[in-house]
Design an enzyme around this catalytic site. Structure first.
Site, PDB file in Angstrom:
ATOM      1  N   HIS A   1       0.870  -1.174   0.000  1.00 43.62           N
ATOM      2  CA  HIS A   1       0.000   0.000   0.000  1.00 43.62           C
ATOM      3  C   HIS A   1       0.912   1.231   0.000  1.00 43.62           C
ATOM      4  O   HIS A   1       2.027   1.165   0.533  1.00 43.62           O
ATOM      5  CB  HIS A   1      -0.811   0.138   1.289  1.00 43.62           C
ATOM      6  CG  HIS A   1      -1.793  -0.952   1.589  1.00 43.62           C
ATOM      7  ND1 HIS A   1      -1.447  -2.114   2.219  1.00 43.62           N
ATOM      8  CD2 HIS A   1      -3.131  -1.019   1.379  1.00 43.62           C
ATOM      9  CE1 HIS A   1      -2.528  -2.867   2.383  1.00 43.62           C
ATOM     10  NE2 HIS A   1      -3.570  -2.231   1.881  1.00 43.62           N
TER      11      HIS A   1
ATOM     12  N   ASP B   1       2.383   1.839   3.404  1.00 42.75           N
ATOM     13  CA  ASP B   1       3.414   0.920   3.911  1.00 42.75           C
ATOM     14  C   ASP B   1       4.788   1.377   3.455  1.00 42.75           C
ATOM     15  O   ASP B   1       5.793   1.127   4.107  1.00 42.75           O
ATOM     16  CB  ASP B   1       3.261  -0.506   3.347  1.00 42.75           C
ATOM     17  CG  ASP B   1       1.868  -1.045   3.438  1.00 42.75           C
ATOM     18  OD1 ASP B   1       1.188  -0.734   4.415  1.00 42.75           O
ATOM     19  OD2 ASP B   1       1.463  -1.788   2.518  1.00 42.75           O
TER      20      ASP B   1
END
Ligand code: XLS
Ligand code: NI
Ligand code: NI
Length: 459
Positions: free
Chosen positions: A120, A123
């Site tokens: 993501h 992240d």
């Protein structure tokens, strides 16, 4: 925030590249079943399974849950929480933490020997909620990831935008009652789709994190699903505009975090994609534990998607028989996974998809090398499942019997029913002239024994 380790230290110095030592080894940091180059049918194991490590559970999370603080030994994850408004996205500390996390991730993945990863936006880079700063930080970290990918040969299975952690999405992203929130989500997805393209990602995932509702008392369901479809059309349009040839995937899940998620299961997603004319553009990322939560078996969700031409990719995790939430365990049941792999092989494989370990360690598994044990177990489970499923299909033990079971439909009566040449009165007339048909056994227990035999013997 001070970084306990410099960006270039090794995070897994005690672990070497994980070797394949075969089923008889007692070595715990070794594969017993996963053997990347071993040929199974017409492809190698690596080509069939297309394993991916996920960034979020493995590198961004620290064991924090709603009852208590983080427990895991993840020095690189300090100061890189999923959403932290106290972070300055472009401050040296925020970026240094993200770089450390990236170094740890690439060291881990290279030693594990997986071909792919998934991420993501939040992240990969510090995420503060300040759009412009976050976008700049993400762009830098994505460039750096590209260099790491060149160095290690790792590839991107899919990228995705986190449209559920920031408080602004508390009432949904695309389905938010406020178009300003929709617009912000669109900006985020535009960035991550382009980043995924830049990294030669093979798919782009849209999980409808908070695309659902808590109560119909305040929800216009028709309007919200129209918005969701509009959002997906924008993504598809932009994919073609930038020349991204990967697959756009949505990920069914029945509930959690919202009480009712719009992308409930494969069948619900299929109806949605058809209604909004997206069925030729979007496929499904099926997660094993989401299938369980929806009250289905994993193999059902795969078979349903495959039957309708929308099988895309798999999030390979598992639930818990007694817990009704998304516990994201690493897969351990060869039987459950064999049944799923049978459907994947019947469908001709996953195409651009793969098996992403959207799975996390239990909170007490705090040692750093537990990350290796978890992935090794998951990969061996899936490799054994592949061997067993391949053996089942190659033997014809199921498919020959299945063909035989439907043989009547290849005869005159079956064909005439299906081609429309017999209507209801014609079938009534016929019923009066032929003997009552005799039922035959479904043989379920015998078939279960056959599958068990293949699991036992597949070597
Ligand atoms: C959560 C989802 C999520 C997606 C990616 O339940 O599985 O992890 O895979 O946003
Ligand atoms: Ni999940
Ligand atoms: Ni998932």
């Amino acid at each position: 925030m001070s970084n306990p380790l410099s960006a270039d230290s090794s995070f897994f110095a005690e672990v070497d590249t994980i070797p394949h030592l075969g089923p008889d080894t007692d070595e715990t940091l070794a594969f017993r079943w996963y053997d990347a180059d071993r040929v199974v049918g017409d492809k190698t194991m690596a080509e069939h399974l297309r394993f991916a490590v996920c960034y979020w559970h493995s590198f961004a999370a620290n064991g924090l849950d709603i009852f208590g603080a983080g427990t895991l030994d993840r020095p690189w994850a300090e100061g890189s929480a999923t959403y932290d408004p106290s972070l300055d996205a472009t401050s040296p500390d925020g970026m240094a933490a993200a770089e450390m996390k990236q170094d740890a991730a690439f060291e881990f993945m290279a030693k594990l020997g997986v071909p792919y990863f998934c991420f993501h936006d939040v992240d990969m880079a510090p995420f503060t909620g300040d759009y412009a700063a976050d976008a700049r930080a993400l762009a830098q970290m994505v460039d750096r990831a590209g260099e790491k990918m060149d160095e290690t040969g790792l590839k991107l299975l899919w990228g995705t935008a986190n449209l559920f952690s920031h408080p602004r999405y508390l009432s949904g992203a695309a389905t938010n009652p406020d178009p300003e929130m929709f617009a912000r989500a669109a900006a985020q997805v535009c960035d991550v789709l382009e980043a995924t393209h830049r990294l030669d990602g093979e798919n782009y995932v849209l999980w409808g994190g908070r695309e659902g509702y808590e109560t119909l008392l305040n929800t216009d369901l028709t309007r919200e699903t129209d918005q969701l479809a509009r959002f997906m059309h924008l993504v598809v349009e932009h994919k073609h505009r930038i020349g991204f040839t990967g697959t756009i995937l949505i990920e069914p899940k029945p509930f959690e975090p919202t009480k009712h998620q719009y992308d409930y299961d494969s069948a619900t997603c299929h109806a949605f994609l058809q209604k909004y004319d997206l069925v030729d553009e979007i496929k499904l990322n099926i997660e094993v534990n989401h299938a369980t939560l929806a009250g289905h078996d994993f193999n059902h969700e795969v078979a349903y998607a495959a039957a309708n031409g929308i099988l895309g990719s798999i999030d390979a995790n598992a639930g818990d028989d007694r817990l009704g939430w998304d516990v994201d365990r690493f897969p351990v049941s060869v039987e459950q996974m064999t049944l799923g792999m049978i459907e994947i092989l019947r469908a001709g494989g996953l195409g651009t998809g793969g098996l992403n370990f959207d799975a996390k360690l239990r909170r007490p598994s705090i040692a750093r090398d537990d990350l290796f044990h978890a992935h090794i177990g998951g990969m061996d489970t899936m490799a054994r499942a592949l061997l067993a499923a391949h053996s089942v299909l190659e033997s014809g033990d199921l498919d020959d019997r299945r063909t035989e079971r439907y043989a009547g439909w290849e005869g005159d009566l079956g064909r005439q029913i299906m081609d429309g040449s017999l209507d209801l009165p014609a079938l009534r007339e016929r019923a009066a002239t032929v003997d009552d048909p005799a039922p035959v056994s479904g043989r379920q227990e015998m078939l279960e024994n056959i599958v068990a035999r293949h699991i036992e013997r597949a070597m």
